[in-house]
Design an enzyme around this catalytic site. Structure first.
Site, PDB file in Angstrom:
ATOM      1  N   ASP A 128      52.624 -99.722 -55.811  1.00  0.00           N
ATOM      2  CA  ASP A 128      51.596 -98.714 -55.534  1.00  0.00           C
ATOM      3  C   ASP A 128      51.143 -98.050 -56.840  1.00  0.00           C
ATOM      4  OD1 ASP A 128      49.821 -97.506 -53.829  1.00  0.00           O
ATOM      5  OD2 ASP A 128      51.223 -96.028 -53.039  1.00  0.00           O
TER       6      ASP A 128
ATOM      7  N   LYS B  45      48.605 -96.769 -59.200  1.00  0.00           N
ATOM      8  CA  LYS B  45      47.213 -96.284 -59.088  1.00  0.00           C
ATOM      9  C   LYS B  45      47.179 -94.901 -59.738  1.00  0.00           C
ATOM     10  CE  LYS B  45      48.040 -94.305 -54.499  1.00  0.00           C
ATOM     11  NZ  LYS B  45      47.575 -94.115 -53.119  1.00  0.00           N
TER      12      LYS B  45
ATOM     13  N   ASN C 215      49.322 -91.975 -58.590  1.00  0.00           N
ATOM     14  CA  ASN C 215      50.778 -92.048 -58.761  1.00  0.00           C
ATOM     15  C   ASN C 215      51.191 -92.076 -60.232  1.00  0.00           C
ATOM     16  OD1 ASN C 215      51.310 -91.946 -56.047  1.00  0.00           O
ATOM     17  ND2 ASN C 215      51.266 -94.172 -55.778  1.00  0.00           N
TER      18      ASN C 215
ATOM     19  N   ASP D 297      56.235 -91.894 -57.164  1.00  0.00           N
ATOM     20  CA  ASP D 297      56.084 -92.448 -55.810  1.00  0.00           C
ATOM     21  C   ASP D 297      56.685 -93.850 -55.682  1.00  0.00           C
ATOM     22  OD1 ASP D 297      55.554 -92.929 -53.228  1.00  0.00           O
ATOM     23  OD2 ASP D 297      53.397 -92.616 -53.328  1.00  0.00           O
TER      24      ASP D 297
ATOM     25  N   THR E 203      48.051 -99.529 -51.649  1.00  0.00           N
ATOM     26  CA  THR E 203      46.808 -98.844 -51.309  1.00  0.00           C
ATOM     27  C   THR E 203      45.686 -99.865 -51.369  1.00  0.00           C
ATOM     28  OG1 THR E 203      47.707 -96.852 -52.325  1.00  0.00           O
ATOM     29  CG2 THR E 203      45.314 -96.916 -52.006  1.00  0.00           C
TER      30      THR E 203
HETATM   31  P1  ATP Z   1      52.134 -91.490 -50.571  1.00  0.00           P
HETATM   32  O1  ATP Z   1      51.175 -91.089 -49.510  1.00  0.00           O
HETATM   33  O2  ATP Z   1      51.415 -91.984 -51.820  1.00  0.00           O
HETATM   34  O3  ATP Z   1      53.250 -92.384 -50.147  1.00  0.00           O
HETATM   35  P2  ATP Z   1      54.206 -89.531 -50.876  1.00  0.00           P
HETATM   36  O4  ATP Z   1      54.334 -88.809 -49.584  1.00  0.00           O
HETATM   37  O5  ATP Z   1      55.249 -90.548 -51.215  1.00  0.00           O
HETATM   38  O6  ATP Z   1      52.767 -90.124 -51.060  1.00  0.00           O
HETATM   39  P3  ATP Z   1      54.055 -88.631 -53.624  1.00  0.00           P
HETATM   40  O7  ATP Z   1      52.987 -89.633 -53.961  1.00  0.00           O
HETATM   41  O8  ATP Z   1      55.381 -88.848 -54.228  1.00  0.00           O
HETATM   42  O9  ATP Z   1      54.176 -88.440 -52.052  1.00  0.00           O
HETATM   43  O10 ATP Z   1      53.538 -87.180 -54.004  1.00  0.00           O
HETATM   44  C1  ATP Z   1      52.303 -86.696 -53.520  1.00  0.00           C
HETATM   45  C2  ATP Z   1      51.562 -86.000 -54.648  1.00  0.00           C
HETATM   46  O11 ATP Z   1      52.337 -84.885 -55.119  1.00  0.00           O
HETATM   47  C3  ATP Z   1      51.337 -86.854 -55.891  1.00  0.00           C
HETATM   48  O12 ATP Z   1      50.195 -87.649 -55.786  1.00  0.00           O
HETATM   49  C4  ATP Z   1      51.210 -85.777 -56.975  1.00  0.00           C
HETATM   50  O13 ATP Z   1      49.932 -85.202 -56.955  1.00  0.00           O
HETATM   51  C5  ATP Z   1      52.194 -84.722 -56.511  1.00  0.00           C
HETATM   52  N1  ATP Z   1      53.497 -84.934 -57.169  1.00  0.00           N
HETATM   53  C6  ATP Z   1      54.472 -85.792 -56.783  1.00  0.00           C
HETATM   54  N2  ATP Z   1      55.530 -85.742 -57.611  1.00  0.00           N
HETATM   55  C7  ATP Z   1      55.224 -84.832 -58.563  1.00  0.00           C
HETATM   56  C8  ATP Z   1      55.902 -84.337 -59.742  1.00  0.00           C
HETATM   57  N3  ATP Z   1      57.116 -84.780 -60.072  1.00  0.00           N
HETATM   58  N4  ATP Z   1      55.279 -83.411 -60.497  1.00  0.00           N
HETATM   59  C9  ATP Z   1      54.039 -82.970 -60.164  1.00  0.00           C
HETATM   60  N5  ATP Z   1      53.352 -83.393 -59.079  1.00  0.00           N
HETATM   61  C10 ATP Z   1      53.921 -84.313 -58.284  1.00  0.00           C
END
Ligand code: ATP
Length: 319
Positions: free
Chosen positions: A157, A159, A162, A175, A206
């Site tokens: 993933d 992109k 992420n 992610d 995605t």
């Molecule tokens: P997805 O729908 O892509 O599976 P997810 O529920 O696994 O998402 P993440 O992609 O890990 O969640 O996090 C969502 C968003 O939160 C990221 O796109 C980013 O904007 C923010 N984020 C995640 N981790 C961090 C971090 N360590 N520091 C700052 N922002 C973060």
């Protein structure tokens, strides 16, 4: 590794595999131990909040997942996989997991906070990047991908959403919910769940970033990440991803026919690199093909990059 054996938890604790010793401990904290400052981002299964621990003042990006929601969405294994994989990674270009905790309703993963936000937002704010800026980010992404692929991990993933930025503008890949292990992987994961509903969905990742072979349900290879990297470079330079359309179906049509239109201001080197990363044959795709990472790093687009000193170079100024 700091040795700390994890207690088994109730319900869907992130750490029920009792024999695994985690580097990032499961703590007895509660959400009340943290000041919640602002939402950093929202994903499909989580929200990520900037928090400050009240007693130490330390700042974290706290990934909060609702247990009911992830159970109903059949994503328990997805979440556990991310936790277990992240725990085994240690690279400046990968977001670090520091500790976890839970309460009756939620699972919490405390990550190092990437204060510079998403690369996606930087592209949106700047419209598009200069080739020097894109070269800097590409080199750091490739360095972190080489580490992941070396461990036998396919991210699946990659992109701009992420790819996060530190306060001083360096890249961290985030992610790890979609990761897949190659056969030779050194990463330890418990055997897949016996939950028949929670098989991986037909296409992981995605829509706009999946390679054409994934649409024919070919198993994922590291080639998936190089294709996504090609889409990401295009997006950095053009401001939009190369295949995104108004529906997933139309997006997939564009991927299948590999219709890429290069804006006139792209350099020949950038066009050639994107073209080679977007090779429809994953066996020939630059990086995944026979020349591997050395061939990718030697591409003329990267002329002047000191691959062993990436993190010593000042990052582009954010907007
Ligand atoms: P997805 O729908 O892509 O599976 P997810 O529920 O696994 O998402 P993440 O992609 O890990 O969640 O996090 C969502 C968003 O939160 C990221 O796109 C980013 O904007 C923010 N984020 C995640 N981790 C961090 C971090 N360590 N520091 C700052 N922002 C973060």
């Amino acid at each position: 590794l700091p040795s700390r054996r994890i207690r088994g938890g109730d319900g869907i604790a992130l750490t029920r595999a009792s024999s695994i010793v985690f580097r990032a401990p499961q703590e007895n904290f509660t959400i009340e131990d943290f000041e919640q400052e602002r939402i950093l981002g929202v994903g499909s299964f989580s929200k990520v909040v900037r928090v400050k621990k009240k007693d130490t003042g330390d700042v974290y990006a706290l990934k909060v997942m609702d247990k009911d929601f992830i159970t109903k969405q059949d994503k328990v294994q997805h979440v556990k996989r991310e936790r277990i994989v992240l725990d085994q990674l240690n690279h400046p270009g990968i977001v670090q997991l520091l500790f976890t905790f839970q309460d009756a309703n939620s699972l919490y993963m405390a990550l190092e906070s990437c204060e510079g936000g998403e690369l996606f937002d930087q592209i949106a704010r700047k419209g598009h990047f200069s080739e020097d800026e894109a070269r800097f980010y590409m080199a750091e992404i490739i360095d972190a991908m080489e580490y992941l692929h070396g461990l036998g991990l396919i991210h699946q993933d990659i992109k701009p959403e992420n790819l996060l930025l530190t306060a001083d503008g360096h890249i961290k890949i985030a992610d790890f919910g979609c990761v897949k292990l190659t056969e030779s992987s050194q990463i330890m994961l418990p055997p897949p769940a016996a939950n028949p509903h929670e098989t991986s969905s037909l296409i992981e990742g995605t829509a706009a970033y999946v390679p054409p072979e994934a649409l024919n349900t070919s198993p994922a290879t590291i080639g998936n990440d190089f294709w996504a990297l090609g889409c990401t470079l295009y997006q950095m330079l053009a401001g939009t991803s190369p295949f995104k359309d108004s529906s997933d179906w139309l997006t997939f049509e564009r991927i299948r026919t590999r219709k890429v239109v290069f804006p006139g201001y792209f350099s020949d080197e950038a066009i050639d690199l994107i073209d080679k990363l977007l090779d429809t044959d994953p066996g020939r795709r630059l990086g995944a093909g026979p020349g591997g990472y050395p061939a990718l790093k030697m591409h003329p687009f990267f002329k002047g990059i000191a691959w062993n000193k990436l993190r010593d170079v000042s990052a582009p100024t954010p907007k």
